[in-house]
Design a protein around this motif. Structure first.
Motif, PDB file in Angstrom:
ATOM      1  N   ARG A  47       0.846  -1.185   0.000  1.00  0.00           N
ATOM      2  CA  ARG A  47       0.000   0.000   0.000  1.00  0.00           C
ATOM      3  C   ARG A  47       0.884   1.239   0.000  1.00  0.00           C
ATOM      4  NH1 ARG A  47      -5.265  -1.401   1.149  1.00  0.00           N
ATOM      5  NH2 ARG A  47      -5.505  -3.481   2.022  1.00  0.00           N
ATOM      6  N   PRO A  48       0.392   2.324  -0.582  1.00  0.00           N
ATOM      7  CA  PRO A  48       1.204   3.551  -0.577  1.00  0.00           C
ATOM      8  C   PRO A  48       1.337   4.103   0.836  1.00  0.00           C
ATOM      9  CG  PRO A  48      -0.967   3.973  -1.488  1.00  0.00           C
ATOM     10  CD  PRO A  48      -0.861   2.492  -1.292  1.00  0.00           C
ATOM     11  N   VAL A  49       2.494   4.683   1.107  1.00  0.00           N
ATOM     12  CA  VAL A  49       2.743   5.259   2.418  1.00  0.00           C
ATOM     13  C   VAL A  49       1.996   6.581   2.555  1.00  0.00           C
ATOM     14  CG1 VAL A  49       4.540   6.128   3.954  1.00  0.00           C
ATOM     15  CG2 VAL A  49       4.978   4.127   2.551  1.00  0.00           C
ATOM     16  N   TYR A  50       1.962   7.358   1.490  1.00  0.00           N
ATOM     17  CA  TYR A  50       1.243   8.630   1.495  1.00  0.00           C
ATOM     18  C   TYR A  50       0.692   8.862   0.093  1.00  0.00           C
ATOM     19  CZ  TYR A  50       5.115  10.672  -1.060  1.00  0.00           C
ATOM     20  OH  TYR A  50       6.047  10.950  -2.009  1.00  0.00           O
ATOM     21  N   LEU A  51      -0.272   9.723   0.022  1.00  0.00           N
ATOM     22  CA  LEU A  51      -0.849  10.086  -1.269  1.00  0.00           C
ATOM     23  C   LEU A  51      -0.397  11.487  -1.634  1.00  0.00           C
ATOM     24  CD1 LEU A  51      -4.487   8.749  -0.910  1.00  0.00           C
ATOM     25  CD2 LEU A  51      -2.624   7.758  -2.201  1.00  0.00           C
ATOM     26  N   ASN A  52       0.309  11.595  -2.728  1.00  0.00           N
ATOM     27  CA  ASN A  52       0.735  12.885  -3.229  1.00  0.00           C
ATOM     28  C   ASN A  52      -0.260  13.303  -4.308  1.00  0.00           C
ATOM     29  OD1 ASN A  52       1.962  15.127  -4.272  1.00  0.00           O
ATOM     30  ND2 ASN A  52       3.983  14.188  -4.484  1.00  0.00           N
TER      31      ASN A  52
END
Length: 126
Positions: free
Chosen positions: A6-11
């Motif tokens: 899963r992505p760590v953060y959404l940019n």
């Protein structure tokens, strides 16, 4: 079982959002901006209604070009928040929920709020 990466953060600048997504995000941003500006507006109204000197102080402050730009930003925020809110209410009532109409209504919100802002700028800076 292998865990899902899963992505760590959404940019948001790296994700390609469609126009309805940006309208939705800007609806939240404009609402937050209006919420933060509300106490300042109430204070300015209170000072301007207190006496003639207070009215003159607020009028002189509003005549400053930087204040006019802030006021223009608040006009955009109000117009965008109002129009996007009406769009969201229509979507909640299942009007225009198909992809084509959703894109058209989001484009209409962006164009209409831009037009309101341009008309206000023309009026403020003329």
């Amino acid at each position: 079982m292998k865990p899902i990466a899963r992505p760590v953060y959404l940019n948001l600048f790296r994700i390609h959002l469609p126009l309805p997504g940006w309208v939705s995000i800007l609806h939240r941003v404009s609402g937050a901006l209006l919420f933060v500006a509300l106490p300042l507006g109430v204070w300015a109204l209170s000072v301007s209604l207190a006496d003639e000197a207070g009215f003159r102080r607020i009028a002189d402050c509003i005549a400053h070009p930087l204040t006019l730009l802030v006021l223009l930003g608040l006009i955009w925020a109000f117009a965008h928040h109002l129009l996007a809110g009406v769009r969201h209410l229509a979507l909640d009532a299942h009007w225009g929920t198909d992809l084509k109409n959703a894109r058209q209504s989001s484009l209409a919100v962006v164009l209409a709020s831009g037009l309101v802002t341009l008309l206000a700028a023309w009026r403020l800076f003329a």
